[in-house]
Design a protein around this motif. Structure first.
Motif, mmCIF file in Angstrom:
data_model
loop_
_atom_site.group_PDB
_atom_site.id
_atom_site.type_symbol
_atom_site.label_atom_id
_atom_site.label_comp_id
_atom_site.label_asym_id
_atom_site.label_seq_id
_atom_site.Cartn_x
_atom_site.Cartn_y
_atom_site.Cartn_z
ATOM 1 N N ASP A 387 10.162 -3.846 2.242
ATOM 2 C CA ASP A 387 9.655 -2.477 2.332
ATOM 3 C C ASP A 387 8.301 -2.509 3.034
ATOM 4 N N PRO A 388 8.284 -2.850 4.330
ATOM 5 C CA PRO A 388 7.013 -3.133 5.009
ATOM 6 C C PRO A 388 6.094 -1.928 5.167
ATOM 7 N N GLY A 389 6.582 -0.725 4.922
ATOM 8 C CA GLY A 389 5.728 0.453 5.016
ATOM 9 C C GLY A 389 5.052 0.827 3.722
ATOM 10 N N TYR A 390 5.256 0.059 2.655
ATOM 11 C CA TYR A 390 4.740 0.389 1.331
ATOM 12 C C TYR A 390 3.311 -0.146 1.213
ATOM 13 N N GLN A 427 -6.250 -5.058 4.990
ATOM 14 C CA GLN A 427 -6.452 -4.227 6.180
ATOM 15 C C GLN A 427 -5.153 -3.542 6.592
ATOM 16 N N ARG A 428 -4.030 -4.248 6.444
ATOM 17 C CA ARG A 428 -2.742 -3.615 6.744
ATOM 18 C C ARG A 428 -2.507 -2.432 5.801
ATOM 19 N N ALA A 429 -2.854 -2.589 4.531
ATOM 20 C CA ALA A 429 -2.671 -1.499 3.561
ATOM 21 C C ALA A 429 -3.457 -0.263 3.979
ATOM 22 N N VAL A 430 -4.696 -0.462 4.416
ATOM 23 C CA VAL A 430 -5.526 0.677 4.827
ATOM 24 C C VAL A 430 -4.978 1.313 6.097
ATOM 25 N N MET A 431 -4.486 0.509 7.018
ATOM 26 C CA MET A 431 -3.920 1.058 8.249
ATOM 27 C C MET A 431 -2.653 1.861 7.957
ATOM 28 N N LEU A 432 -1.855 1.389 7.009
ATOM 29 C CA LEU A 432 -0.616 2.094 6.666
ATOM 30 C C LEU A 432 -0.895 3.409 5.941
ATOM 31 N N PRO A 434 -4.311 5.412 5.182
ATOM 32 C CA PRO A 434 -5.773 5.530 5.195
ATOM 33 C C PRO A 434 -6.351 6.356 4.059
ATOM 34 N N ASP A 435 -5.525 7.173 3.400
ATOM 35 C CA ASP A 435 -6.034 7.997 2.304
ATOM 36 C C ASP A 435 -5.741 7.406 0.928
ATOM 37 N N ALA A 436 -5.047 6.277 0.866
ATOM 38 C CA ALA A 436 -4.697 5.667 -0.421
ATOM 39 C C ALA A 436 -5.810 4.714 -0.858
ATOM 40 N N PRO A 437 -6.220 4.764 -2.118
ATOM 41 C CA PRO A 437 -7.400 3.998 -2.545
ATOM 42 C C PRO A 437 -7.189 2.503 -2.732
ATOM 43 N N LEU A 438 -5.954 2.052 -3.004
ATOM 44 C CA LEU A 438 -5.770 0.652 -3.387
ATOM 45 C C LEU A 438 -6.117 -0.312 -2.254
ATOM 46 N N GLY A 439 -5.858 0.082 -1.011
ATOM 47 C CA GLY A 439 -6.222 -0.779 0.110
ATOM 48 C C GLY A 439 -7.717 -0.992 0.205
ATOM 49 N N TYR A 440 -8.497 0.061 -0.024
ATOM 50 C CA TYR A 440 -9.955 -0.074 -0.008
ATOM 51 C C TYR A 440 -10.431 -0.926 -1.183
ATOM 52 N N GLN A 441 -9.764 -0.778 -2.328
ATOM 53 C CA GLN A 441 -10.111 -1.607 -3.477
ATOM 54 C C GLN A 441 -9.885 -3.079 -3.153
#
Length: 608
Positions: A387-390, A427-432, A434-441
């Motif tokens: 699920d590479p878009g998750y 960084q991939r999480a934030v790019m996928l 940008p408004d979701a907090p877990l990538g920044y965490q």
């Protein structure tokens, strides 16, 4: 009619005998985890198709033949076939990802109906031996942003993107392309909304589905102010910002429908139903809401919320009440998370959905359960491949990799540079998303462990700009500001984090502890230490030991020190480096070491 069946590709005709053999191979495999009822479901639709009766396979006929429903069955009121078809599809997907990878014939039930298709596997089709993560599967490490620069590169301006497209297509070609895409979107929407037998077909859901019933207005003033529809809309909007939830839209909740809210939830195959009532007094608005497991009818949670009734600020008041409701429900470790996590750690991670793998991560993350670490890591590594878009799965895996450095989990299991692997995941999480907090965490933690403190704080602040009320980011940033001795900045963030999510990880109370300890308020510090429940975390024993020592309670300090040394017998020789690796300010390092020495720990003089 039953001798041969055409596959869904241009392959040769598939003999019925070969299809039946493929079906028996599925049933005989331990990797096919369907219930006995769903096995009957699969056999029924396959045999009906082989007998030339595919046109008769509808929800109504399946319900009577497989699920023991009678002639009064109404698929609009009883979604049993649709629900079980989804489970059967997942069981088949799991089988073909595992034991059935090399099967010569694949049996598939496409979404939108129940008629199976039979596909011959080409000998050239690859067989995936290991769905794990290897370095070449990860995105390249982007250049490190300059100090003060945005963590997330801004999207290319629309004009620039169209300009690049214009080099390949003339403007009238672009307009034609846009029109074609619009027509396709309209057609696709219609296809999703209606399945061949007239049932509503749901889109792919990453997490649980929630329907908010129209809130009831209990008095004339609530009706006059339209508080029911207003709060219903605000709650739905706030819930919809949580990407791990599938939230039914406002029109679904507010349109007049026959029957009860429970019937609406069943008709939509929702996992959760949120319902309630709103009332007023001369100066207050009061909302009472309840969350129910829509499939089992279990009452899970209820809460009341009050706010001053100021007609001129009614819109702001509704938004604030909705935020408080949703924080209690949808934040990590809120009511929905707690319900989904219950019993998850006893399951089989290899069979978990993408969403369940992320939930398993939260179960691990709450107490840093070392026993769960291998399962969580393997589950998330599989998820980012399947699920590479998750985005949350990428972020969660980055946090798990970082824990190899932070807590010494499975040393060497992911190579010599865990943080080098973790950063591109974050960084991939934030790019996928940008408004979701877990990538920044995740970025915040990885930069912190790389001792890039200001970049770590910049990542957390970037996340809070997009998600100001996220309790996890508030706690992370507040706690680490306190480790740096910046209590005036950190304590307000920690206070807000616990106000928004009282179920917050208790280790975050370390910031409150340090503020009291550094101020010489040792009784208050001990009170905060007692609220930290992670007994496998060495810092739990450190804070207890130094608070007891400063209070002169030597026996209790020694007992905590013994527990610390059971976790790490050589900690006295490592404590200074350990605290410095956590980026603690020099003043706090000296104060903690002083407390540990008073507790009886032998710490060499390291020039601190």
């Amino acid at each position: 009619m039953g001798g041969a069946v055409m596959p869904d590709t241009s392959s040769p005709v598939l003999p019925a005998a070969a299809i039946r053999e493929a079906l028996e191979r599925i049933f005989a495999s331990a990797d096919f985890d369907a219930s006995e009822r769903n096995r009957r479901f699969l056999r029924h639709v396959v045999e009906e198709t082989l007998a030339g009766r595919a046109d008769r396979i509808k929800g109504y006929s399946v319900a009577m033949a497989v699920f023991d429903r009678d002639a009064s069955f109404d698929p609009q009121l009883d979604p049993i076939v649709r629900i079980e078809a989804g489970r059967l599809r997942r069981s088949l997907d799991h089988y073909y990802l595992t034991g059935g990878q090399a099967d010569a014939i694949r049996v598939i039930i496409p979404k939108g109906g129940y008629v199976p298709t039979f596909t011959a596997r080409s000998s050239a089709d690859p067989v995936i031996d290991d769905p794990g993560v290897s370095p070449d599967m990860l995105p390249p490490d982007p250049p490190r942003p300059a100090d003060g620069a945005s963590i997330v590169p801004p999207p290319a301006p629309l004009q620039g993107r169209l300009g690049r497209l214009g080099r390949w297509l003339p403007w009238h070609g672009i307009l034609i392309l846009v029109a074609i895409l619009a027509l396709f979107a309209v057609w696709r929407l219609g296809a999703l909304q209606q399945s061949p037998d007239g049932q509503a077909e749901t889109t792919r859901r990453q997490g649980p589905a929630v329907v908010v019933a129209a809130l009831e207005e209990s008095d004339a003033e609530a009706t006059r102010l339209h508080l029911g529809p207003g709060l219903t809309r605000e709650i739905i909007a706030a819930l919809s910002r949580h990407k791990n939830l599938f939230v039914f839209g406002t029109d679904t909740s507010l349109q007049p429908v026959p029957g009860s809210a429970d019937a609406l939830a069943r008709r939509l195959s929702a996992d959760y139903l949120l319902s309630g009532s709103v009332s007023t007094t001369p100066d207050r608005i009061r909302l009472l809401v309840s969350l129910v497991d829509a499939k089992k009818g279990r009452h899970l949670w209820s809460q009341s919320y009050e706010s001053p009734l100021v007609p001129a600020r009614i819109v702001d008041t509704q938004a604030e009440i909705a935020r408080r409701v949703v924080d209690s429900l949808a934040q990590p470790y809120g009511a929905i998370y707690d319900d989904r996590i219950t019993g998850l750690t006893g399951g089989v991670p290899e069979q978990f959905s993408s969403y369940e793998c992320v939930l398993l991560f939260y179960a691990y993350w709450r107490r840093t359960e070392s026993a769960l670490y291998p399962s969580v890591r393997a589950c998330l590594e599989r998820t980012i491949v399947d699920d590479p878009g998750y985005a949350d799965a990428w972020a969660a895996l980055a946090l798990v990799y970082a824990d190899q450095v932070r807590f010494g989990m499975q040393p060497g299991a992911i190579g010599p540079d865990p943080l080098g692997r973790a950063l591109p995941l974050a960084q991939r999480a934030v790019m996928l998303a940008p408004d979701a907090p877990l990538g920044y965490q995740a970025q915040h933690l990885v930069f912190w462990l790389r001792h890039d403190v200001e970049q770590s704080f910049a990542a957390a602040r970037a996340g809070l700009e997009r998600s100001p009320g996220n309790a996890e980011l508030l706690a992370d940033l507040g706690g680490r500001l306190c480790l740096r001795g910046r209590f005036d900045e950190g304590l307000p963030l920690l206070t807000e984090a616990f106000a928004r999510n009282p179920g917050q990880l208790t280790i975050y109370r370390l910031g409150f502890f340090l503020a009291h300890y550094m101020g010489g308020r040792y009784e208050d510090a001990l009170t905060e230490a007692s609220r930290i429940d992670q007994r496998d975390n060495r810092f739990t024993h450190i804070v207890h030991a130094i608070a007891y020592a400063q209070l002169g309670r030597k026996n209790e300090a020694a007992a905590e020190l013994d527990l610390l040394l059971q976790l790490n017998p050589d900690y006295g020789n490592q404590v200074v480096t350990d605290l410095q690796d956590r980026n603690m300010s020099p003043e706090i390092v000296r104060a903690v070491v002083d407390g540990l020495r008073k507790a009886g720990l032998s710490v060499p003089n390291a020039g601190i």
